[in-house]
Design a protein around this motif. Sequence first.
Motif, PDB file in Angstrom:
ATOM      1  N   UNK B  17      -6.572   5.154   1.325  1.00 57.17           N
ATOM      2  CA  UNK B  17      -5.840   4.714   0.127  1.00 57.17           C
ATOM      3  C   UNK B  17      -5.168   3.345   0.311  1.00 57.17           C
ATOM      4  N   UNK B  18      -4.531   3.146   1.480  1.00 62.51           N
ATOM      5  CA  UNK B  18      -3.838   1.870   1.684  1.00 62.51           C
ATOM      6  C   UNK B  18      -4.831   0.710   1.803  1.00 62.51           C
ATOM      7  N   UNK B  19      -5.923   0.960   2.529  1.00 61.63           N
ATOM      8  CA  UNK B  19      -6.930  -0.099   2.722  1.00 61.63           C
ATOM      9  C   UNK B  19      -7.554  -0.500   1.390  1.00 61.63           C
ATOM     10  N   UNK B  20      -7.917   0.525   0.592  1.00 61.84           N
ATOM     11  CA  UNK B  20      -8.543   0.237  -0.704  1.00 61.84           C
ATOM     12  C   UNK B  20      -7.536  -0.447  -1.633  1.00 61.84           C
ATOM     13  N   UNK B  21      -6.293   0.014  -1.573  1.00 63.72           N
ATOM     14  CA  UNK B  21      -5.281  -0.600  -2.438  1.00 63.72           C
ATOM     15  C   UNK B  21      -5.089  -2.072  -2.085  1.00 63.72           C
ATOM     16  N   UNK B  22      -5.076  -2.375  -0.771  1.00 65.43           N
ATOM     17  CA  UNK B  22      -4.906  -3.777  -0.357  1.00 65.43           C
ATOM     18  C   UNK B  22      -6.093  -4.622  -0.812  1.00 65.43           C
ATOM     19  N   UNK B  23      -7.272  -4.003  -0.760  1.00 66.81           N
ATOM     20  CA  UNK B  23      -8.468  -4.729  -1.224  1.00 66.81           C
ATOM     21  C   UNK B  23      -8.324  -5.073  -2.713  1.00 66.81           C
ATOM     22  N   UNK B  24      -7.818  -4.104  -3.473  1.00 69.17           N
ATOM     23  CA  UNK B  24      -7.594  -4.331  -4.916  1.00 69.17           C
ATOM     24  C   UNK B  24      -6.560  -5.420  -5.119  1.00 69.17           C
ATOM     25  N   UNK B  25      -5.516  -5.357  -4.296  1.00 68.12           N
ATOM     26  CA  UNK B  25      -4.429  -6.334  -4.405  1.00 68.12           C
ATOM     27  C   UNK B  25      -4.922  -7.736  -4.041  1.00 68.12           C
TER      28      UNK B  25
END
Lengths: 194, 166
Positions: B17-25
Amino acid sequence: MNDDLRDLQELWQGQESHTKDVSEMIQSLNAFEAKLKKEKRRLQVLFPGTMLFLLALTFLFPMSIYYLIGIGLIGIAMMMILLLVYRNSYPNVSPDQDLSNKEFLQDTIDKLKGRKLITSRYMYIYTFLLVLGINLAYVEVLQEAGMIFRIFSHGFVTVILPIANIIAIRKREGKNNKELDPLIDQLERLKLAE
Amino acid sequence: MNLYREEQFRELYEAYKDKVFRLCLGFLANEAQADDLFQDIMLKIWNKLDSFREESQIGTWVYRIATNTALQSIHKQKKAKETSAPLPAEMAEIPQTSVDEGDPRLTMLKKQMATLKEIDRLILSLLLEGCSYQEIAEITGLSMSNVGVKIKRIKERLRKKLTHHE
């Protein structure tokens, strides 16, 4: 640059997500449905109970056509709400089968919108029919009463009952907007992501 | 079977979740838009979980879905903009950054990311997540040499900006 990059990587990876879990949405949907099931059960008892009581009165006392039309209107109003509540019910959401099913998502969106429509449109029709029905029934029921009491009773049903109902409907609309709109938005997004 | 799938998804969600969220960010810069994209990606992962083959790394698979969804979302946004009022080219390309009250270097990095091309933003996000050149090539579908060239250019650009900033 490689040292800089490592520093940046550390900084970058320190950011954490604070987004909602998909299961949270499933929980909201199911919690909302559970609440409505309770309401449905209450209506299932309340509406037929009221109708039986009103019909029983016609057997106990000879009633005129006004009374019959009056309770007919009340019955139609109650049936309309009961049918709409049934039509806009959905089964428990299972994440495995349902969230990957575009038709299910659309159906649930329509049903949630239908729920909103019960409050924002049909409850006003219900109130109108109820007021009309009670007033007609009162013509018969209050036949023997004094003029002042009759005026007061009709006035109460025609003014106070709709005002109280409208206040309740408005409150419910606000609650619906708060609870249902985010769910509808989320389901719309899930549908687009399909 | 359903419980197994749900369990598998929950584990994957917690791990990525954190990795994907950072990618989105990194891709969208704006947190609200990143939130929306994150949910779309997670839903796609859920829907495609059955199609995951053990022959590829789960991380690569997750990032590939995230990358494709991010690129698709940008194309959808562009299409929507084409049908509405046109924006100047540079405004349409660069995402609006949200106010960041964290480390100034992170704010600077995000600002610089926002000026990059879409694919470069994704490559930099993956690089910042610690992905190797080969993994980035697999995720983005670019050749290793192309990834190498792009990363070199991105690093060069960042170095200039960061030196200038200091």
